[in-house]
Design a protein around this motif. Structure first.
Motif, PDB file in Angstrom:
ATOM      1  N   LYS A 107       5.835   7.938  -0.893  1.00 47.22           N
ATOM      2  CA  LYS A 107       4.436   8.301  -0.671  1.00 47.22           C
ATOM      3  C   LYS A 107       4.160   9.690  -1.249  1.00 47.22           C
ATOM      4  O   LYS A 107       4.620  10.697  -0.700  1.00 47.22           O
ATOM      5  CB  LYS A 107       4.106   8.283   0.823  1.00 47.22           C
ATOM      6  N   GLN A 109       1.440  11.357  -1.266  1.00 53.86           N
ATOM      7  CA  GLN A 109       0.538  12.146  -0.437  1.00 53.86           C
ATOM      8  C   GLN A 109       1.304  13.083   0.491  1.00 53.86           C
ATOM      9  O   GLN A 109       0.877  14.215   0.760  1.00 53.86           O
ATOM     10  CB  GLN A 109      -0.354  11.206   0.383  1.00 53.86           C
ATOM     11  N   TRP A 112       2.266  16.241  -1.297  1.00 54.19           N
ATOM     12  CA  TRP A 112       1.141  17.173  -1.399  1.00 54.19           C
ATOM     13  C   TRP A 112       0.881  17.853  -0.063  1.00 54.19           C
ATOM     14  O   TRP A 112       0.546  19.039  -0.011  1.00 54.19           O
ATOM     15  CB  TRP A 112      -0.110  16.428  -1.869  1.00 54.19           C
ATOM     16  N   ASP A 113       1.030  17.100   1.019  1.00 59.40           N
ATOM     17  CA  ASP A 113       0.851  17.697   2.348  1.00 59.40           C
ATOM     18  C   ASP A 113       1.880  18.794   2.597  1.00 59.40           C
ATOM     19  O   ASP A 113       1.562  19.847   3.164  1.00 59.40           O
ATOM     20  CB  ASP A 113       0.966  16.623   3.431  1.00 59.40           C
ATOM     21  N   ASN A 204      -5.592  20.624  -2.338  1.00 54.44           N
ATOM     22  CA  ASN A 204      -6.438  19.745  -1.525  1.00 54.44           C
ATOM     23  C   ASN A 204      -7.201  18.752  -2.403  1.00 54.44           C
ATOM     24  O   ASN A 204      -7.360  17.574  -2.041  1.00 54.44           O
ATOM     25  CB  ASN A 204      -7.427  20.585  -0.710  1.00 54.44           C
ATOM     26  N   GLY A 207      -4.787  16.130  -3.467  1.00 53.39           N
ATOM     27  CA  GLY A 207      -4.481  15.254  -2.334  1.00 53.39           C
ATOM     28  C   GLY A 207      -5.585  14.245  -2.074  1.00 53.39           C
ATOM     29  O   GLY A 207      -5.319  13.065  -1.812  1.00 53.39           O
ATOM     30  N   MET A 208      -6.838  14.701  -2.159  1.00 51.50           N
ATOM     31  CA  MET A 208      -7.953  13.768  -1.963  1.00 51.50           C
ATOM     32  C   MET A 208      -7.997  12.721  -3.073  1.00 51.50           C
ATOM     33  O   MET A 208      -8.287  11.541  -2.824  1.00 51.50           O
ATOM     34  CB  MET A 208      -9.268  14.554  -1.908  1.00 51.50           C
ATOM     35  N   VAL A 210      -5.433  11.580  -4.756  1.00 47.83           N
ATOM     36  CA  VAL A 210      -4.342  10.629  -4.506  1.00 47.83           C
ATOM     37  C   VAL A 210      -4.730   9.636  -3.415  1.00 47.83           C
ATOM     38  O   VAL A 210      -4.430   8.433  -3.497  1.00 47.83           O
ATOM     39  CB  VAL A 210      -3.054  11.392  -4.128  1.00 47.83           C
ATOM     40  N   GLN A 211      -5.412  10.134  -2.389  1.00 49.54           N
ATOM     41  CA  GLN A 211      -5.846   9.240  -1.316  1.00 49.54           C
ATOM     42  C   GLN A 211      -6.852   8.210  -1.821  1.00 49.54           C
ATOM     43  O   GLN A 211      -6.808   7.039  -1.437  1.00 49.54           O
ATOM     44  CB  GLN A 211      -6.463  10.058  -0.182  1.00 49.54           C
ATOM     45  N   VAL A 212      -7.765   8.642  -2.688  1.00 48.12           N
ATOM     46  CA  VAL A 212      -8.752   7.705  -3.232  1.00 48.12           C
ATOM     47  C   VAL A 212      -8.065   6.634  -4.074  1.00 48.12           C
ATOM     48  O   VAL A 212      -8.385   5.435  -3.983  1.00 48.12           O
ATOM     49  CB  VAL A 212      -9.802   8.466  -4.065  1.00 48.12           C
ATOM     50  N   ALA A 214      -5.045   5.620  -3.744  1.00 48.46           N
ATOM     51  CA  ALA A 214      -4.253   4.756  -2.864  1.00 48.46           C
ATOM     52  C   ALA A 214      -5.104   3.678  -2.204  1.00 48.46           C
ATOM     53  O   ALA A 214      -4.581   2.627  -1.800  1.00 48.46           O
ATOM     54  CB  ALA A 214      -3.557   5.596  -1.794  1.00 48.46           C
ATOM     55  N   THR A 215      -6.414   3.913  -2.091  1.00 48.10           N
ATOM     56  CA  THR A 215      -7.286   2.908  -1.467  1.00 48.10           C
ATOM     57  C   THR A 215      -7.623   1.753  -2.409  1.00 48.10           C
ATOM     58  O   THR A 215      -8.156   0.736  -1.963  1.00 48.10           O
ATOM     59  CB  THR A 215      -8.596   3.567  -1.000  1.00 48.10           C
TER      60      THR A 215
END
Length: 255
Positions: A107, A109, A112-113, A204, A207-208, A210-212, A214-215
């Motif tokens: 993962k 994400q 990045w966290d 940040n 990270g955002m 990567v989250q998008v 991942a969806t």
């Protein structure tokens, strides 16, 4: 206006947090420090107003100074303890994120966290240094002002003490100059903090993104790959801009 008083507001917030810990030793320490400051203030006021006998001047003055110093040391002890607790909490947070990264290396994400949490810890440490330099500068400048005031007071009492007053005032000016030199360090650390904030914003944003990505469902693999490629391209441009701008600035400076 709020920024001017932010160091004092931050100090009061830290002391209130220390009181809200419901720790009896800390509460007793804070109460003792408050009583000590109160005693010092009352004795200093009585001494200036002439309410005390003439022979007790030295004893009262020494007692007031001692009470103020002891109270200051107690307050610094509480602040240092709160700083220690904050550092321990930050370390535990980093260890938790590191454990999650080791458990789920697939993962991105989480990586990045981890970078974000570590950078936040660096930023907090940097801001703590800024606050320390601010208070050190304030104390040094107050000492310099005290020397100057003492010199003026002595010469106002007796013209024969002019040499002592000159030496005291000159020492006060020199001490204030030393305190002012700390502001140069203060400014450089603030610039470093600004750089940390800029990097934190980039992390940040990544990270955002990567989250998008991942969806996006696995069924639409082409769109997902395009998103990853676009993100990689933007990252390369993002981190290439500072070096490019530096080279451009160097080129402009050359005759």
């Amino acid at each position: 206006m709020t920024a001017l008083f932010s160091p004092y507001i931050g100090l009061m917030k830290t002391l209130i947090k220390a009181w809200n810990l419901d720790s009896k030793p800390i509460q007793i320490t804070l109460v003792s420090a408050s009583i000590g400051f109160g005693i010092a203030g009352v004795l200093a006021s009585m001494n200036r107003s002439g309410m005390l006998p003439t022979g007790a001047f030295g004893y009262v003055e020494g007692t007031a100074v001692a009470a103020a110093i002891i109270s200051g040391v107690l307050t610094l002890g509480v602040l240092a303890y709160m700083e220690l607790l904050a550092g321990q909490a930050q370390e535990e947070k980093i260890q938790t994120v590191e454990q999650r990264v080791r458990e789920h290396p697939e993962k991105p994400q989480l990586a990045w966290d981890l970078a974000r949490v570590k950078l936040e810890s660096y930023l907090d440490r940097n801001l703590s240094q800024v606050q320390s330099i601010y208070w050190l500068t304030l104390v040094v400048m107050l000492c310099g002002f005290g020397f100057v005031s003492y010199g003026l007071y002595q010469v106002s009492e007796s013209a024969e003490k002019l040499p002592v007053s000159v030496v005291a005032s000159a020492s006060g000016v020199l001490i204030s100059f030393i305190g002012g030199s700390f502001l140069v360090i203060y400014r450089s650390i603030l610039a470093q903090s600004k750089g940390y904030v800029s990097v934190l914003e980039r992390i940040n944003a990544v990270g955002m993104a990567v989250q998008v990505i991942a969806t996006i469902p696995e069924s639409d693999l082409e769109l997902k790959n395009k998103g990853k490629a676009a993100l990689a391209e933007q990252l390369l441009k993002l981190y290439a801009e500072p070096s490019t701008s530096k080279k451009a600035n160097k080129t402009k400076k050359k005759p």
